[in-house]
Design an enzyme around this catalytic site. Structure first.
Site, mmCIF file in Angstrom:
data_model
loop_
_atom_site.group_PDB
_atom_site.id
_atom_site.type_symbol
_atom_site.label_atom_id
_atom_site.label_comp_id
_atom_site.label_asym_id
_atom_site.label_seq_id
_atom_site.Cartn_x
_atom_site.Cartn_y
_atom_site.Cartn_z
ATOM 1 N N GLN A 78 -14.595 114.658 8.975
ATOM 2 C CA GLN A 78 -15.905 115.142 8.511
ATOM 3 C C GLN A 78 -16.346 116.309 9.386
ATOM 4 O O GLN A 78 -17.205 116.159 10.254
ATOM 5 C CB GLN A 78 -16.906 113.980 8.605
ATOM 6 C CG GLN A 78 -18.294 114.314 8.166
ATOM 7 C CD GLN A 78 -18.429 114.346 6.667
ATOM 8 O OE1 GLN A 78 -17.958 113.455 5.992
ATOM 9 N NE2 GLN A 78 -19.080 115.353 6.161
ATOM 10 N N PHE A 79 -15.760 117.477 9.173
ATOM 11 C CA PHE A 79 -16.046 118.635 10.036
ATOM 12 C C PHE A 79 -17.512 119.041 10.017
ATOM 13 O O PHE A 79 -18.002 119.647 10.955
ATOM 14 C CB PHE A 79 -15.157 119.833 9.663
ATOM 15 C CG PHE A 79 -15.555 120.538 8.405
ATOM 16 C CD1 PHE A 79 -16.384 121.652 8.466
ATOM 17 C CD2 PHE A 79 -15.105 120.107 7.173
ATOM 18 C CE1 PHE A 79 -16.759 122.329 7.305
ATOM 19 C CE2 PHE A 79 -15.465 120.762 6.015
ATOM 20 C CZ PHE A 79 -16.292 121.877 6.083
ATOM 21 N N THR A 80 -18.254 118.676 8.978
ATOM 22 C CA THR A 80 -19.661 119.090 8.882
ATOM 23 C C THR A 80 -20.557 118.409 9.915
ATOM 24 O O THR A 80 -21.699 118.814 10.091
ATOM 25 C CB THR A 80 -20.221 118.838 7.473
ATOM 26 O OG1 THR A 80 -20.143 117.442 7.179
ATOM 27 C CG2 THR A 80 -19.438 119.638 6.429
#
Length: 147
Positions: A78-80
């Site tokens: 989940q890079f966000t």
């Protein structure tokens, strides 16, 4: 590394209409990697997640870990989670590691998490468009960051 951990009654990740990973009772872990992350960060965060006492004991007190209840873990990249929203209305993801750095660290984290848990963890697929569904039990949600 930054993680959002949710205690779940069930969770699954679907990619292109097919279930990639699914668990019943356990933890859904959304994980973000930044370029400065190290093996020590992997070790600390994995151990913390597996030993975190967020499941109820016989008295209804959150006093048991996912290991103690025999639960599963669903790990999703989940890079966000490293998004910066301070300026403007479009988030910046400059703190998130580029795939050539993030993928090996994510895979190392998944391996370490399985070792610490004592059984395989379910995963999504790094970089894929995923549909994540879960039933948050409680609700119980934590945010953890290495360092």
């Amino acid at each position: 590394m930054r993680a959002v951990i949710q205690r779940v009654a069930q969770a699954q990740v679907t990619i292109d209409g097919a279930v990639k990973g699914a668990i019943q009772t356990g933890l859904a872990v959304l994980l973000a990697v930044e370029e400065a992350d190290t093996a020590e960060d992997i070790e600390w965060l994995s151990g913390k997640i597996v030993r975190l006492r967020v499941f109820n004991d016989d008295y209804g007190v959150m006093n048991r870990s996912v290991q103690e209840v025999g639960g599963g873990i669903l790990l999703v990249s989940q890079f966000t989670l490293f998004a910066s929203t301070k300026k403007g209305n479009r988030p910046s993801y400059s703190r998130s590691a580029r795939p050539e750095i993030a993928v090996p660290l994510y895979e190392q984290f998944a391996t370490r998490l399985a070792q610490d848990l004592g059984k395989p963890v379910q995963t999504g697929e790094f970089g894929a468009h995923m549909l994540v569904s879960l039933v948050n039990d409680g609700p119980v949600t934590f945010w953890l960051q290495a360092r």
